[in-house]
Design a protein around this motif. Structure first.
Motif, PDB file in Angstrom:
ATOM      1  N   ILE A 365       0.932  -1.136   0.008  1.00  0.00           N
ATOM      2  CA  ILE A 365      -0.007   0.047   0.000  1.00  0.00           C
ATOM      3  C   ILE A 365       0.859   1.192   0.248  1.00  0.00           C
ATOM      4  CG2 ILE A 365      -1.802   1.213   1.198  1.00  0.00           C
ATOM      5  CD1 ILE A 365      -2.765  -1.374   2.431  1.00  0.00           C
ATOM      6  N   VAL A 366       0.488   2.145  -0.877  1.00  0.00           N
ATOM      7  CA  VAL A 366       1.404   3.307  -1.008  1.00  0.00           C
ATOM      8  C   VAL A 366       0.507   4.536  -1.173  1.00  0.00           C
ATOM      9  CG1 VAL A 366       3.356   2.308  -2.201  1.00  0.00           C
ATOM     10  CG2 VAL A 366       1.386   3.403  -3.501  1.00  0.00           C
ATOM     11  N   PRO A 367       0.817   5.692  -0.700  1.00  0.00           N
ATOM     12  CA  PRO A 367      -0.040   6.825  -1.027  1.00  0.00           C
ATOM     13  C   PRO A 367       0.050   7.002  -2.497  1.00  0.00           C
ATOM     14  CG  PRO A 367       2.241   7.538   0.005  1.00  0.00           C
ATOM     15  CD  PRO A 367       2.135   6.184   0.037  1.00  0.00           C
ATOM     16  N   GLN A 368      -1.135   7.912  -2.935  1.00  0.00           N
ATOM     17  CA  GLN A 368      -1.334   7.968  -4.417  1.00  0.00           C
ATOM     18  C   GLN A 368      -0.291   8.991  -4.908  1.00  0.00           C
ATOM     19  OE1 GLN A 368      -5.229   8.367  -6.111  1.00  0.00           O
ATOM     20  NE2 GLN A 368      -6.241   6.684  -4.862  1.00  0.00           N
ATOM     21  N   GLY A 369       0.449   9.727  -4.124  1.00  0.00           N
ATOM     22  CA  GLY A 369       1.407  10.601  -4.477  1.00  0.00           C
ATOM     23  C   GLY A 369       2.337   9.858  -5.329  1.00  0.00           C
ATOM     24  N   VAL A 370       2.900   8.546  -4.848  1.00  0.00           N
ATOM     25  CA  VAL A 370       3.797   7.679  -5.266  1.00  0.00           C
ATOM     26  C   VAL A 370       3.573   7.564  -6.853  1.00  0.00           C
ATOM     27  CG1 VAL A 370       5.051   5.513  -5.094  1.00  0.00           C
ATOM     28  CG2 VAL A 370       4.336   6.685  -3.068  1.00  0.00           C
ATOM     29  N   LEU A 371       2.303   7.741  -7.232  1.00  0.00           N
ATOM     30  CA  LEU A 371       2.031   6.994  -8.574  1.00  0.00           C
ATOM     31  C   LEU A 371       2.329   8.044  -9.646  1.00  0.00           C
ATOM     32  CD1 LEU A 371      -1.596   5.363  -7.807  1.00  0.00           C
ATOM     33  CD2 LEU A 371       0.633   4.459  -7.921  1.00  0.00           C
ATOM     34  N   PHE A 372       2.251   9.417  -9.128  1.00  0.00           N
ATOM     35  CA  PHE A 372       2.494  10.506 -10.107  1.00  0.00           C
ATOM     36  C   PHE A 372       3.386  11.680  -9.917  1.00  0.00           C
ATOM     37  CE2 PHE A 372      -1.338  11.507  -7.294  1.00  0.00           C
ATOM     38  CZ  PHE A 372      -1.028  12.555  -6.841  1.00  0.00           C
ATOM     39  N   LEU A 381      11.660   5.455  -9.033  1.00  0.00           N
ATOM     40  CA  LEU A 381      10.981   4.298  -8.662  1.00  0.00           C
ATOM     41  C   LEU A 381      10.012   3.596  -9.604  1.00  0.00           C
ATOM     42  CD1 LEU A 381      10.406   2.378  -6.208  1.00  0.00           C
ATOM     43  CD2 LEU A 381       8.623   4.001  -5.494  1.00  0.00           C
ATOM     44  N   ARG A 382       9.075   4.381 -10.157  1.00  0.00           N
ATOM     45  CA  ARG A 382       8.191   3.803 -11.190  1.00  0.00           C
ATOM     46  C   ARG A 382       8.871   3.242 -12.344  1.00  0.00           C
ATOM     47  NH1 ARG A 382       5.635   9.098  -9.892  1.00  0.00           N
ATOM     48  NH2 ARG A 382       6.220   9.688 -11.952  1.00  0.00           N
ATOM     49  N   GLN A 383       9.833   3.771 -12.835  1.00  0.00           N
ATOM     50  CA  GLN A 383      10.541   2.929 -13.969  1.00  0.00           C
ATOM     51  C   GLN A 383      11.172   1.720 -13.483  1.00  0.00           C
ATOM     52  OE1 GLN A 383      13.332   5.587 -15.623  1.00  0.00           O
ATOM     53  NE2 GLN A 383      14.172   4.147 -17.098  1.00  0.00           N
ATOM     54  N   LEU A 384      11.842   1.748 -12.155  1.00  0.00           N
ATOM     55  CA  LEU A 384      12.234   0.401 -11.495  1.00  0.00           C
ATOM     56  C   LEU A 384      10.996  -0.621 -11.653  1.00  0.00           C
ATOM     57  CD1 LEU A 384      14.359   0.095  -8.585  1.00  0.00           C
ATOM     58  CD2 LEU A 384      12.208  -1.320  -8.699  1.00  0.00           C
ATOM     59  N   ASP A 390       7.633  -7.099 -13.064  1.00  0.00           N
ATOM     60  CA  ASP A 390       6.339  -7.306 -13.780  1.00  0.00           C
ATOM     61  C   ASP A 390       5.420  -6.570 -12.853  1.00  0.00           C
ATOM     62  OD1 ASP A 390       3.948  -8.026 -14.848  1.00  0.00           O
ATOM     63  OD2 ASP A 390       4.192  -9.972 -14.864  1.00  0.00           O
ATOM     64  N   LEU A 391       4.972  -5.100 -13.202  1.00  0.00           N
ATOM     65  CA  LEU A 391       4.144  -4.432 -12.289  1.00  0.00           C
ATOM     66  C   LEU A 391       2.552  -5.055 -13.029  1.00  0.00           C
ATOM     67  CD1 LEU A 391       3.220  -2.535 -10.299  1.00  0.00           C
ATOM     68  CD2 LEU A 391       3.407  -0.486 -12.051  1.00  0.00           C
ATOM     69  N   LYS A 392       1.872  -6.009 -12.038  1.00  0.00           N
ATOM     70  CA  LYS A 392       1.118  -6.349 -12.441  1.00  0.00           C
ATOM     71  C   LYS A 392      -0.575  -5.594 -12.382  1.00  0.00           C
ATOM     72  CE  LYS A 392       2.534 -11.096 -10.924  1.00  0.00           C
ATOM     73  NZ  LYS A 392       2.465 -11.935 -12.352  1.00  0.00           N
ATOM     74  N   GLY A 496       5.825   9.385 -19.133  1.00  0.00           N
ATOM     75  CA  GLY A 496       6.836   9.631 -18.053  1.00  0.00           C
ATOM     76  C   GLY A 496       6.626   8.784 -16.877  1.00  0.00           C
ATOM     77  N   TYR A 497       6.241   7.428 -17.189  1.00  0.00           N
ATOM     78  CA  TYR A 497       5.962   6.346 -16.098  1.00  0.00           C
ATOM     79  C   TYR A 497       4.935   6.730 -15.148  1.00  0.00           C
ATOM     80  CZ  TYR A 497      10.077   4.076 -18.188  1.00  0.00           C
ATOM     81  OH  TYR A 497      10.902   3.689 -19.176  1.00  0.00           O
ATOM     82  N   ASP A 498       3.962   7.533 -15.534  1.00  0.00           N
ATOM     83  CA  ASP A 498       2.929   8.129 -14.584  1.00  0.00           C
ATOM     84  C   ASP A 498       1.949   6.843 -14.392  1.00  0.00           C
ATOM     85  OD1 ASP A 498       0.586   9.171 -13.510  1.00  0.00           O
ATOM     86  OD2 ASP A 498       1.229  11.169 -14.312  1.00  0.00           O
ATOM     87  N   LEU A 499       1.545   6.453 -13.257  1.00  0.00           N
ATOM     88  CA  LEU A 499       0.749   5.189 -12.721  1.00  0.00           C
ATOM     89  C   LEU A 499      -0.685   5.921 -12.237  1.00  0.00           C
ATOM     90  CD1 LEU A 499       3.458   3.071 -11.243  1.00  0.00           C
ATOM     91  CD2 LEU A 499       2.498   2.969 -13.646  1.00  0.00           C
TER      92      LEU A 499
END
Length: 562
Positions: A365-372, A381-384, A390-392, A496-499
């Motif tokens: 579980i992460v805060p949504q700020g990690v996603l964008f 981190l998102r690129q990693l 495999d980001l499912k 830009g790896y925005d999730l």
């Protein structure tokens, strides 16, 4: 469940009120002291039951309360046997009959030190109980607490008989409710994960017997317990147990006794590892798992982001809800972590990736700020996660899930490690990412978090996640206006790896037809003037008689647009 047993909930509320009025108002202190008493009570009952079972089956059982016990501080003195205590007197069923003052002194000086020494000087439990203190200050409070806990156990036993629920499960419910009272746990971004969210993540990552499972920020051990109960349930189903009904959240769970062989129990107990930087939470986590049937949990005091923690590629499953806020000392960050940041929420996710074996899976579980987040460490981190894992799935949760502790918007990340940190990436590991927008979790999203009818989106998430097919569900046949959809890696890279889900979700706009302005004005004037509105002469008289006001302004506007 406690929601369905008002008598049990009432007894627990009484216990809290007695501690509050008795001078222990800090919830974390109160839960720790209550836990010690629950542990004493359960230890006595389990010992008596095992003695009875051994007599019935003819097997040997060595009671924890037979013989004498010498407190550790006297063991190296001449004639230590002078200080020996009859173990029989340390039973809950024995000391509860003492007078108030005698009981308090006996529990403080003998029973509690015995509890701390329970598993021997070398055990993990004894090590972490070393600095624990029994601080119930008044004899009357101890007497009332002991009486109420006895009543709670009577209600649990009755509930077990009447409803067929395993006593161990009900006891777990009681402990979960006690833990839910730790409202002060919002400090430093640490707060209890709702149990139905833990069950959801357990169903998504599907831990198996033999997996080595960890939570690097375990708190009271909820995720470890969730993994344990999921595995136990799967073993029970495999063993042919058929009378399992979904719980109030739609998940099937059962107790240890339902299907664990002695060998399976040994394997499972050796598979669960938790770490936390709060010594009180470590003790609570140890006792939480022990009261659920895990005799010697592997929960330790450890800062898993620091230089002193060196584990890597050690676990098959990691489930965690790491702290969301705050930064850590840059000089103490483990040099194996590559992100250029001191933000704990980013470092924890990278550390979880490092802790996984190749092929290991995490639910975090992460805060949504990690996603964008636009910072370099966020994007790295998102690129990693996209390239080395495999980001499912990315499952966004509504902002009320962690109330009353916090209103922060969060998401669940599900990923499997494919490339090690030092390996050359021949090709990115992720092909498609599955997004799901949870709108309801089966509970009200206010501070009360009351149970609602149905399961919310919980079971839909599990069903759709398992039914997804990354190889066939492409971006061309995925409806981006739906609750869930697939997004190809190439599109995520381009963004830009925005999730963030909103980046890829297509909004649906309904065409709404409105009446012409003149018709709307006419409707308003009829409401004000009645039949006079249709008489033009009266219009002018009204306009002459009104120097101001909404009717005059509406009439003038009507005259302008016709």
């Amino acid at each position: 469940m406690l929601q369905n047993n008002p008598e049990l909930k009432s007894k627990i509320d009484q216990l809290w009120n007695k501690f509050w009025s008795g001078g222990i108002s800090n919830p974390l202190t109160a839960i720790e002291q209550i836990t010690y008493l629950l542990f004493m009570k359960r230890l006595d009952e389990l010992d008596l039951k095992r003695q009875s079972d051994a007599e019935w089956t003819g097997e040997h059982y060595s009671s924890k309360f037979v013989g004498t016990w010498i407190p550790p501080e006297y063991r190296n003195q001449p004639e230590p046997e002078k200080f020996a205590v009859e173990k029989r007197t340390l039973r809950w069923s024995e000391f509860k009959r003492m007078h108030a003052e005698e009981m308090l002194q006996h529990v403080q000086t003998k029973v509690f030190p015995f509890l701390k020494d329970l598993n021997g000087t070398e055990s993990n439990f004894t090590h972490h109980m070393k600095n624990a203190v029994f601080i119930i200050p008044k004899p009357a409070l101890l007497v009332e607490a002991v009486k109420t806990i006895d009543e709670i156990f009577e209600v649990m036993e009755k509930d077990s008989r009447d409803n067929g629920q395993a006593f161990q499960d009900i006891q777990g419910d009681v402990y979960e409710m006690l833990l839910s009272e730790i409202a002060t746990a919002g400090k430093n971004g640490q707060f209890r994960t709702p149990r139905h969210i833990i069950k959801l993540i357990s169903d998504l990552v599907q831990p198996q017997l033999g997996h080595k499972i960890a939570d690097p920020a375990c708190g009271s051990g909820g995720f470890l317990l969730g993994a344990y109960q999921y595995i136990v349930t799967q073993l029970a189903i495999k063993a042919g147990k058929q009378d399992l009904a979904p719980d109030e959240d739609g998940f099937v769970r059962t107790s240890v006794a339902a299907g664990l062989t002695e060998k399976a129990q040994a394997i499972l107990q050796a598979s669960l590892y938790g770490y936390d930087i709060d010594s009180t939470m470590v003790r609570l986590g140890l006792m939480n798992l022990m009261m659920h049937g895990i005799d010697e949990p592997h929960i330790d005091y450890q800062d898993t982001l620091s230089k002193s923690y060196s584990e890597e590629a050690a676990y098959d499953i990691v489930m965690a809800n790491p702290p969301f806020t705050g930064s850590i000392d840059k000089g103490d960050i483990n040099e194996n972590l590559s992100l250029s940041t001191t933000k704990s929420e980013l470092l924890f996710v990278e550390n979880i990736y490092r802790l996984l074996k190749i092929g290991g899976t995490a639910g975090v579980i992460v805060p949504q700020g990690v996603l964008f987040g636009s910072g370099g460490a966020f994007k790295a981190l998102r690129q990693l996660l996209i390239e080395r894992c495999d980001l499912k799935a990315v499952i966004t949760l509504p902002s009320g899930v962690f109330k009353p502790y916090a209103g922060v918007s969060t998401a669940i990340l599900l990923f499997t490690k494919v490339w090690s940190p030092k390996a050359k990436v021949d090709h990115p590991a992720t092909d498609h990412v599955w997004f799901y927008e949870m709108q309801a979790d089966g509970y009200s999203l206010d501070d009360k978090r009351s149970k609602q009818d149905g399961y919310g989106d919980l079971q839909d998430i599990v069903a759709k996640y398992r039914a997804r097919n990354p190889e066939t569900d492409t971006d061309t046949d995925t409806d981006r206006t739906a609750r869930c959809f697939m997004v190809p890696r190439a599109e995520i890279e381009k963004e830009g790896y925005d999730l963030s889900l909103s980046r890829y979700k297509q909004d649906v706009f309904e065409e709404v037809h409105y009446d012409a302005p003149g018709v709307i004005l006419e409707r308003l004037l009829v409401a004000e003037l009645g039949e006079d509105f249709f008489n033009r002469e009266k219009h002018e008289k009204v306009l002459e008689s009104l120097e101001s006001g909404i009717v005059r302004e509406l009439l003038e506007l009507k005259g302008m647009i016709g």
